[in-house]
Design a protein around this motif. Sequence first.
Motif, PDB file in Angstrom:
ATOM      1  N   ASP A  21       0.840  -1.185   0.000  1.00  0.00           N
ATOM      2  CA  ASP A  21       0.000   0.000   0.000  1.00  0.00           C
ATOM      3  C   ASP A  21       0.880   1.240   0.000  1.00  0.00           C
ATOM      4  OD1 ASP A  21      -2.533  -1.179   0.076  1.00  0.00           O
ATOM      5  OD2 ASP A  21      -2.379  -1.535   2.227  1.00  0.00           O
ATOM      6  N   PRO A  22       0.519   2.231  -0.789  1.00  0.00           N
ATOM      7  CA  PRO A  22       1.283   3.479  -0.747  1.00  0.00           C
ATOM      8  C   PRO A  22       0.930   4.269   0.516  1.00  0.00           C
ATOM      9  CG  PRO A  22      -0.548   3.681  -2.262  1.00  0.00           C
ATOM     10  CD  PRO A  22      -0.534   2.250  -1.788  1.00  0.00           C
ATOM     11  N   ALA A  23       1.767   5.199   0.870  1.00  0.00           N
ATOM     12  CA  ALA A  23       1.500   6.041   2.036  1.00  0.00           C
ATOM     13  C   ALA A  23       0.215   6.833   1.790  1.00  0.00           C
ATOM     14  CB  ALA A  23       2.665   6.982   2.274  1.00  0.00           C
ATOM     15  N   PRO A  24      -0.666   6.889   2.773  1.00  0.00           N
ATOM     16  CA  PRO A  24      -1.961   7.561   2.588  1.00  0.00           C
ATOM     17  C   PRO A  24      -1.876   9.078   2.803  1.00  0.00           C
ATOM     18  CG  PRO A  24      -1.879   6.559   4.750  1.00  0.00           C
ATOM     19  CD  PRO A  24      -0.595   6.202   4.058  1.00  0.00           C
ATOM     20  N   THR A  25      -1.009   9.738   2.054  1.00  0.00           N
ATOM     21  CA  THR A  25      -0.798  11.165   2.271  1.00  0.00           C
ATOM     22  C   THR A  25      -2.057  11.981   1.978  1.00  0.00           C
ATOM     23  OG1 THR A  25       0.154  11.307   0.059  1.00  0.00           O
ATOM     24  CG2 THR A  25       1.683  11.112   1.889  1.00  0.00           C
ATOM     25  N   GLU A  26      -2.762  11.659   0.912  1.00  0.00           N
ATOM     26  CA  GLU A  26      -3.980  12.413   0.574  1.00  0.00           C
ATOM     27  C   GLU A  26      -5.066  12.203   1.628  1.00  0.00           C
ATOM     28  OE1 GLU A  26      -4.515  14.734  -1.803  1.00  0.00           O
ATOM     29  OE2 GLU A  26      -2.368  14.515  -2.152  1.00  0.00           O
ATOM     30  N   GLN A  27      -5.209  10.977   2.098  1.00  0.00           N
ATOM     31  CA  GLN A  27      -6.212  10.694   3.121  1.00  0.00           C
ATOM     32  C   GLN A  27      -5.872  11.436   4.411  1.00  0.00           C
ATOM     33  OE1 GLN A  27      -9.247   8.998   2.942  1.00  0.00           O
ATOM     34  NE2 GLN A  27      -9.440  10.036   4.902  1.00  0.00           N
ATOM     35  N   LEU A  28      -4.604  11.475   4.757  1.00  0.00           N
ATOM     36  CA  LEU A  28      -4.197  12.211   5.959  1.00  0.00           C
ATOM     37  C   LEU A  28      -4.504  13.699   5.815  1.00  0.00           C
ATOM     38  CD1 LEU A  28      -0.860  10.447   6.915  1.00  0.00           C
ATOM     39  CD2 LEU A  28      -2.965  10.494   8.248  1.00  0.00           C
ATOM     40  N   LYS A  29      -4.288  14.265   4.623  1.00  0.00           N
ATOM     41  CA  LYS A  29      -4.622  15.673   4.386  1.00  0.00           C
ATOM     42  C   LYS A  29      -6.120  15.899   4.550  1.00  0.00           C
ATOM     43  CE  LYS A  29      -0.860  16.731   1.198  1.00  0.00           C
ATOM     44  NZ  LYS A  29      -0.518  17.042  -0.199  1.00  0.00           N
ATOM     45  N   GLN A  61      -1.049   8.701  12.035  1.00  0.00           N
ATOM     46  CA  GLN A  61       0.267   9.297  11.815  1.00  0.00           C
ATOM     47  C   GLN A  61       1.373   8.392  12.354  1.00  0.00           C
ATOM     48  OE1 GLN A  61      -0.740  12.996  13.696  1.00  0.00           O
ATOM     49  NE2 GLN A  61      -1.149  14.017  11.741  1.00  0.00           N
ATOM     50  N   ALA A  62       1.103   7.757  13.481  1.00  0.00           N
ATOM     51  CA  ALA A  62       2.086   6.813  14.040  1.00  0.00           C
ATOM     52  C   ALA A  62       2.242   5.590  13.136  1.00  0.00           C
ATOM     53  CB  ALA A  62       1.682   6.392  15.447  1.00  0.00           C
ATOM     54  N   SER A  63       1.133   5.133  12.568  1.00  0.00           N
ATOM     55  CA  SER A  63       1.188   3.984  11.660  1.00  0.00           C
ATOM     56  C   SER A  63       1.970   4.317  10.395  1.00  0.00           C
ATOM     57  CB  SER A  63      -0.226   3.521  11.298  1.00  0.00           C
ATOM     58  OG  SER A  63      -0.864   2.972  12.429  1.00  0.00           O
ATOM     59  N   VAL A  64       1.839   5.549   9.921  1.00  0.00           N
ATOM     60  CA  VAL A  64       2.628   5.969   8.749  1.00  0.00           C
ATOM     61  C   VAL A  64       4.110   5.930   9.097  1.00  0.00           C
ATOM     62  CG1 VAL A  64       3.230   7.937   7.286  1.00  0.00           C
ATOM     63  CG2 VAL A  64       0.839   7.340   7.634  1.00  0.00           C
ATOM     64  N   ALA A  65       4.446   6.398  10.287  1.00  0.00           N
ATOM     65  CA  ALA A  65       5.849   6.379  10.714  1.00  0.00           C
ATOM     66  C   ALA A  65       6.380   4.946  10.799  1.00  0.00           C
ATOM     67  CB  ALA A  65       5.989   7.076  12.065  1.00  0.00           C
ATOM     68  N   ASP A  66       5.491   4.004  11.143  1.00  0.00           N
ATOM     69  CA  ASP A  66       5.878   2.590  11.222  1.00  0.00           C
ATOM     70  C   ASP A  66       5.772   1.880   9.869  1.00  0.00           C
ATOM     71  OD1 ASP A  66       6.264   2.886  13.935  1.00  0.00           O
ATOM     72  OD2 ASP A  66       4.296   2.065  14.481  1.00  0.00           O
ATOM     73  N   LYS A  67       5.375   2.629   8.835  1.00  0.00           N
ATOM     74  CA  LYS A  67       5.195   2.088   7.479  1.00  0.00           C
ATOM     75  C   LYS A  67       4.053   1.070   7.398  1.00  0.00           C
ATOM     76  CE  LYS A  67       9.418   3.595   5.807  1.00  0.00           C
ATOM     77  NZ  LYS A  67       9.340   4.895   5.247  1.00  0.00           N
ATOM     78  N   SER A  68       3.095   1.166   8.307  1.00  0.00           N
ATOM     79  CA  SER A  68       1.888   0.333   8.260  1.00  0.00           C
ATOM     80  C   SER A  68       0.819   1.135   7.520  1.00  0.00           C
ATOM     81  CB  SER A  68       1.421  -0.005   9.676  1.00  0.00           C
ATOM     82  OG  SER A  68       2.411  -0.703  10.371  1.00  0.00           O
ATOM     83  N   PHE A  69       0.987   1.239   6.208  1.00  0.00           N
ATOM     84  CA  PHE A  69       0.172   2.152   5.426  1.00  0.00           C
ATOM     85  C   PHE A  69      -1.294   1.759   5.339  1.00  0.00           C
ATOM     86  CE2 PHE A  69       4.370   3.074   3.141  1.00  0.00           C
ATOM     87  CZ  PHE A  69       4.684   4.085   4.025  1.00  0.00           C
TER      88      PHE A  69
END
Length: 117
Positions: A21-29, A61-69
């Motif tokens: 899975d790619p990083a959910p940057t748009e969803q986080l925004k 945000q913590a999951s993104v840091a752990d790469k659990s996208f």
Amino acid sequence: MRIRPLFAVVAITSLFGCANDPAPTEQLKLTEQAVAQATAVGATDDEPDMATAQSKLAQAQASVADKSFKQARMQAEQAELDARLAEAKVLTEKSNEQLTQVNTRLDRLRKQLGAAQ
């Protein structure tokens, strides 16, 4: 003959690349915007839905840091929905207060009109 094994390696590698899975940057925004909008209309941490939204956003945000996208995306989506729910509840409460004020004014006007007759 050598092309086939190379093709197989490339195909397998691309399949593994698609599985991640790619990083959910748009969803986080979107989630951050939803939280900000809910805050702007008056939602506070005192409301359970808003507190839940902020907690889930922090977890995402913590999951993104752990790469659990995948987990980050789900948490961010849930946080967005919780923030929108908190916003809707605040707006509904404000609308109900305004409606009560209008009804009070109407009652007062009716009494004044009834007394004038």
